[in-house]
Design a protein around this motif. Structure first.
Motif, PDB file in Angstrom:
ATOM      1  N   THR A  16       0.809  -1.223   0.000  1.00  0.00           N
ATOM      2  CA  THR A  16       0.000   0.000   0.000  1.00  0.00           C
ATOM      3  C   THR A  16       0.842   1.274   0.000  1.00  0.00           C
ATOM      4  OG1 THR A  16      -0.181   0.158   2.426  1.00  0.00           O
ATOM      5  CG2 THR A  16      -1.801  -1.231   1.285  1.00  0.00           C
ATOM      6  N   GLN A  27       2.715   4.339  -1.324  1.00  0.00           N
ATOM      7  CA  GLN A  27       2.756   5.107  -2.570  1.00  0.00           C
ATOM      8  C   GLN A  27       4.161   5.676  -2.717  1.00  0.00           C
ATOM      9  OE1 GLN A  27      -0.489   7.750  -3.892  1.00  0.00           O
ATOM     10  NE2 GLN A  27       1.017   9.363  -4.189  1.00  0.00           N
ATOM     11  N   ARG A  46       4.082  -1.286  -5.824  1.00  0.00           N
ATOM     12  CA  ARG A  46       2.811  -1.554  -6.490  1.00  0.00           C
ATOM     13  C   ARG A  46       2.120  -0.291  -6.964  1.00  0.00           C
ATOM     14  NH1 ARG A  46       5.084  -5.575  -6.235  1.00  0.00           N
ATOM     15  NH2 ARG A  46       4.426  -7.658  -5.560  1.00  0.00           N
ATOM     16  N   HIS A  47       2.544   0.863  -6.456  1.00  0.00           N
ATOM     17  CA  HIS A  47       1.880   2.129  -6.784  1.00  0.00           C
ATOM     18  C   HIS A  47       2.935   3.231  -6.835  1.00  0.00           C
ATOM     19  CE1 HIS A  47      -1.441   5.283  -5.589  1.00  0.00           C
ATOM     20  NE2 HIS A  47      -1.082   5.380  -6.850  1.00  0.00           N
ATOM     21  N   GLU A  79       0.510   8.428 -13.032  1.00  0.00           N
ATOM     22  CA  GLU A  79       0.310   7.380 -12.037  1.00  0.00           C
ATOM     23  C   GLU A  79       0.427   5.995 -12.661  1.00  0.00           C
ATOM     24  OE1 GLU A  79      -2.873   6.605  -8.455  1.00  0.00           O
ATOM     25  OE2 GLU A  79      -3.685   7.061 -10.446  1.00  0.00           O
ATOM     26  N   TRP A  80       1.066   5.107 -11.919  1.00  0.00           N
ATOM     27  CA  TRP A  80       1.219   3.701 -12.334  1.00  0.00           C
ATOM     28  C   TRP A  80       0.803   2.804 -11.191  1.00  0.00           C
ATOM     29  CZ3 TRP A  80       3.996  -0.203 -10.070  1.00  0.00           C
ATOM     30  CH2 TRP A  80       4.220  -1.370 -10.825  1.00  0.00           C
ATOM     31  N   LYS A  81       0.005   1.783 -11.508  1.00  0.00           N
ATOM     32  CA  LYS A  81      -0.343   0.751 -10.538  1.00  0.00           C
ATOM     33  C   LYS A  81      -0.084  -0.599 -11.174  1.00  0.00           C
ATOM     34  CE  LYS A  81      -3.753   3.263  -7.777  1.00  0.00           C
ATOM     35  NZ  LYS A  81      -5.133   3.280  -7.229  1.00  0.00           N
ATOM     36  N   ASP A 108      -0.417  -4.224 -12.434  1.00  0.00           N
ATOM     37  CA  ASP A 108      -1.460  -5.160 -12.818  1.00  0.00           C
ATOM     38  C   ASP A 108      -1.088  -6.506 -12.197  1.00  0.00           C
ATOM     39  OD1 ASP A 108      -3.202  -6.940 -13.987  1.00  0.00           O
ATOM     40  OD2 ASP A 108      -2.928  -6.194 -16.026  1.00  0.00           O
TER      41      ASP A 108
END
Length: 220
Positions: free
Chosen positions: A129, A131, A167-168, A212-214, A216
């Motif tokens: 979680t 950022q 992840r973010h 922004e990148w998250k 997959d």
């Protein structure tokens, strides 16, 4: 014994770890910061070198603590300086790319921004979680060759995702900087538009672009 430095390579002459960019940029490597250089202010080099050294020390210690694995998560990348290796084996600093805990520049309310920064900073390395924000610069002499696109892609896939649990990620560019936006977009970042949090740089007000990148999860 599990090599906790994976996937870093080691320079056989200097013992310095590095990551090499893929073709056609094999002459470009990411290395730890080095002291005693004049490319940047001494205090900045000292700060980033201490972070890199601490990460490397933890990884080397982990090799003894976890000889059979698993690979341990860390909160930073030990390699970040972008260097071009010359034919004689010497190299020159041409840029920098790194992860840091996000400053949440896109959050306009200062109280809420500070709360998010503090909560984000408390999280343990590997927490999905967290950022992160990614920052970069490249010498103008090397613009337009795809180097930064490749460097960001390598840092994310080789280190950020597997060794930091990234992840973010967000990135901030100055409004109108189409070149920087394209570098991030080529690495899967989505352009979330402009925001103005009152930021000033050298006395000039700057409107920013948020990218922004998250991850997959289906592609892990």
């Amino acid at each position: 014994m599990t090599c906790q430095l994976h996937p870093l390579e080691i320079n056989p002459k200097t013992g310095e770890p590095f990551l090499r960019l893929p073709a056609p940029h094999q002459s470009i490597i990411l290395t730890p910061p080095r002291q005693g250089r004049s490319e940047h202010a001494d205090f900045w080099i000292q700060f980033v070198k201490e972070e890199s050294d601490a990460t490397l020390e933890y990884l080397r210690k982990s090799a003894g603590d976890f000889p059979n694995g698993p690979l341990q998560f860390v909160g930073a990348s030990p390699v970040r300086h972008i260097r071009e290796v010359k034919e004689d084996g010497t190299d020159v600093l041409i840029g920098d790319v790194n992860f840091r805990r996000s400053p949440f520049e896109e959050v306009l309310d200062e109280v809420e921004r500070k709360r998010l920064q503090e909560d984000n900073a408390k999280k343990q390395a590997g927490d999905p979680t967290i950022q992160y924000a990614i920052g970069d610069w490249l010498a103008a002499s090397h613009h337009g060759r795809g180097i930064m696109t490749a460097a960001i892609g390598l840092l994310m896939t080789a280190w950020g995702i597997p060794r930091m649990g990234v992840r973010h990620v967000v990135a901030y560019t100055f409004a109108g900087n189409i070149g920087s936006n394209r570098v991030f977009e080529k690495n899967g970042f989505a352009n979330r538009g402009l925001f103005d949090n009152g930021k000033t740089v050298r006395g000039e007000k700057k409107v920013m672009t948020l990218l922004e990148w998250k991850l997959d999860e289906n592609k892990i």
